[in-house]
Motif scaffolding. Structure first.
Motif, mmCIF file in Angstrom:
data_model
loop_
_atom_site.group_PDB
_atom_site.id
_atom_site.type_symbol
_atom_site.label_atom_id
_atom_site.label_comp_id
_atom_site.label_asym_id
_atom_site.label_seq_id
_atom_site.Cartn_x
_atom_site.Cartn_y
_atom_site.Cartn_z
ATOM 1 N N LEU A 1 0.868 -1.185 0.000
ATOM 2 C CA LEU A 1 0.000 0.000 0.000
ATOM 3 C C LEU A 1 0.897 1.225 0.000
ATOM 4 O O LEU A 1 1.749 1.366 0.878
ATOM 5 C CB LEU A 1 -0.907 -0.012 1.231
ATOM 6 C CG LEU A 1 -1.804 -1.240 1.386
ATOM 7 C CD1 LEU A 1 -2.482 -1.239 2.748
ATOM 8 C CD2 LEU A 1 -2.828 -1.316 0.264
ATOM 9 N N ALA A 2 0.708 2.092 -0.986
ATOM 10 C CA ALA A 2 1.557 3.282 -1.111
ATOM 11 C C ALA A 2 0.709 4.543 -1.067
ATOM 12 O O ALA A 2 -0.439 4.565 -1.527
ATOM 13 C CB ALA A 2 2.340 3.241 -2.416
ATOM 14 N N GLY A 3 1.298 5.581 -0.510
ATOM 15 C CA GLY A 3 0.621 6.873 -0.462
ATOM 16 C C GLY A 3 -0.650 6.804 0.350
ATOM 17 O O GLY A 3 -0.683 6.232 1.447
ATOM 18 N N SER A 4 -1.728 7.333 -0.218
ATOM 19 C CA SER A 4 -2.996 7.392 0.514
ATOM 20 C C SER A 4 -3.631 6.026 0.716
ATOM 21 O O SER A 4 -4.588 5.893 1.486
ATOM 22 C CB SER A 4 -3.976 8.337 -0.196
ATOM 23 O OG SER A 4 -4.352 7.802 -1.446
ATOM 24 N N ALA A 5 -3.124 4.990 0.076
ATOM 25 C CA ALA A 5 -3.647 3.633 0.284
ATOM 26 C C ALA A 5 -3.293 3.095 1.666
ATOM 27 O O ALA A 5 -3.929 2.169 2.159
ATOM 28 C CB ALA A 5 -3.115 2.682 -0.788
ATOM 29 N N GLN B 1 4.232 -1.366 3.564
ATOM 30 C CA GLN B 1 4.129 0.002 3.079
ATOM 31 C C GLN B 1 5.065 0.157 1.901
ATOM 32 O O GLN B 1 6.286 0.102 2.047
ATOM 33 C CB GLN B 1 4.462 1.014 4.176
ATOM 34 C CG GLN B 1 4.168 2.433 3.756
ATOM 35 C CD GLN B 1 4.236 3.425 4.917
ATOM 36 O OE1 GLN B 1 4.770 3.128 5.971
ATOM 37 N NE2 GLN B 1 3.667 4.593 4.705
ATOM 38 N N ASP B 2 4.488 0.351 0.733
ATOM 39 C CA ASP B 2 5.255 0.487 -0.499
ATOM 40 C C ASP B 2 5.634 1.950 -0.698
ATOM 41 O O ASP B 2 5.012 2.856 -0.147
ATOM 42 C CB ASP B 2 4.427 -0.025 -1.677
ATOM 43 C CG ASP B 2 5.265 -0.463 -2.860
ATOM 44 O OD1 ASP B 2 6.502 -0.312 -2.830
ATOM 45 O OD2 ASP B 2 4.680 -0.975 -3.836
ATOM 46 N N ALA B 3 6.646 2.158 -1.505
ATOM 47 C CA ALA B 3 7.110 3.507 -1.812
ATOM 48 C C ALA B 3 6.423 4.009 -3.076
ATOM 49 O O ALA B 3 5.875 3.234 -3.852
ATOM 50 C CB ALA B 3 8.620 3.489 -2.009
ATOM 51 N N GLY B 4 6.490 5.310 -3.283
ATOM 52 C CA GLY B 4 5.979 5.900 -4.499
ATOM 53 C C GLY B 4 4.615 6.517 -4.346
ATOM 54 O O GLY B 4 4.078 6.642 -3.246
ATOM 55 N N HIS C 1 -0.820 3.846 -4.866
ATOM 56 C CA HIS C 1 -1.116 2.619 -5.596
ATOM 57 C C HIS C 1 -1.237 1.448 -4.637
ATOM 58 O O HIS C 1 -0.821 1.523 -3.493
ATOM 59 C CB HIS C 1 -0.063 2.303 -6.679
ATOM 60 C CG HIS C 1 1.271 1.898 -6.155
ATOM 61 N ND1 HIS C 1 2.254 2.803 -5.839
ATOM 62 C CD2 HIS C 1 1.795 0.673 -5.882
ATOM 63 C CE1 HIS C 1 3.328 2.163 -5.408
ATOM 64 N NE2 HIS C 1 3.075 0.857 -5.419
ATOM 65 N N VAL C 2 -1.841 0.385 -5.155
ATOM 66 C CA VAL C 2 -1.878 -0.895 -4.472
ATOM 67 C C VAL C 2 -0.993 -1.829 -5.278
ATOM 68 O O VAL C 2 -1.191 -2.004 -6.484
ATOM 69 C CB VAL C 2 -3.319 -1.463 -4.388
ATOM 70 C CG1 VAL C 2 -3.316 -2.834 -3.735
ATOM 71 C CG2 VAL C 2 -4.233 -0.497 -3.632
ATOM 72 N N HIS C 3 -0.015 -2.387 -4.627
ATOM 73 C CA HIS C 3 0.904 -3.346 -5.236
ATOM 74 C C HIS C 3 0.338 -4.739 -4.975
ATOM 75 O O HIS C 3 0.144 -5.127 -3.821
ATOM 76 C CB HIS C 3 2.290 -3.197 -4.595
ATOM 77 C CG HIS C 3 3.234 -4.314 -4.896
ATOM 78 N ND1 HIS C 3 4.147 -4.237 -5.894
ATOM 79 C CD2 HIS C 3 3.401 -5.515 -4.288
ATOM 80 C CE1 HIS C 3 4.858 -5.371 -5.911
ATOM 81 N NE2 HIS C 3 4.415 -6.160 -4.945
ATOM 82 N N LEU C 4 0.053 -5.473 -6.035
ATOM 83 C CA LEU C 4 -0.431 -6.843 -5.912
ATOM 84 C C LEU C 4 0.674 -7.784 -6.356
ATOM 85 O O LEU C 4 1.111 -7.730 -7.511
ATOM 86 C CB LEU C 4 -1.687 -7.056 -6.747
ATOM 87 C CG LEU C 4 -2.900 -6.214 -6.380
ATOM 88 C CD1 LEU C 4 -4.027 -6.446 -7.370
ATOM 89 C CD2 LEU C 4 -3.355 -6.520 -4.964
ATOM 90 N N GLY C 5 1.118 -8.606 -5.439
ATOM 91 C CA GLY C 5 2.147 -9.596 -5.744
ATOM 92 C C GLY C 5 1.553 -10.987 -5.703
ATOM 93 O O GLY C 5 0.869 -11.341 -4.746
#
Length: 147
Positions: free
Chosen positions: A115-119, A134-137, A140-144
């Motif tokens: 989860l990045a930013g407002s996510a 907590q993802d960078a950038g 966005h939602v990072h789905l792995g």
């Protein structure tokens, strides 16, 4: 996944792309893993509408993170939408956003969720469970996917 399953995903009215390379990556079995296609197909099958923000070709080389990354075709960055209109992003506090994260977390194809930013909200973190990071950038939602 078959070529037909990949085509069904990218041709769905529930998938939108910010760049043509994202569509091409999801269609290319040498660019993206079948478990990622399965995860994304499952989410649109549950009624979610997804706008992709990065898949492989348009993402930085993240191979230093190990096997389950964009570089090796296991991940996509996206945001759930309120309608099939580009940019109709759900607010991260919307219950449909939280449900998107919860549905991704419940998938047998899920490896992790970033989860990045407002996510990065308490509700989304709780919905994502133990694999959330907590993802960078930008937002966005990072789905792995696993595999």
């Amino acid at each position: 996944m078959s070529a037909q399953a990949r085509a069904a995903l990218v041709d769905s009215p529930k998938t939108l792309f910010q760049t043509d390379s994202q569509r091409a990556d999801l269609l290319d079995e040498n660019a993206t893993q079948t478990t990622l296609i399965a995860l994304l197909s499952e989410l649109i099958g549950k009624g979610h509408i997804i706008e992709f923000t990065a898949v492989k070709s348009d993402h930085d080389d993240d191979s230093n993170l190990g096997r389950h990354c964009h570089y090796y075709g296991f991940c996509a960055d996206c945001w759930p939408l309120s309608s099939a209109t580009p940019g109709a992003y759900l607010d991260a506090t919307d219950s449909r956003f939280t449900q998107f994260v919860a549905d991704a977390a419940a998938s047998r194809y899920r490896w992790q969720i970033g989860l990045a930013g407002s996510a990065w909200t308490a509700d989304a973190i709780a919905a994502g469970g133990a694999t959330v990071f907590q993802d960078a950038g930008a937002d966005h939602v990072h789905l792995g996917a696993n595999g």
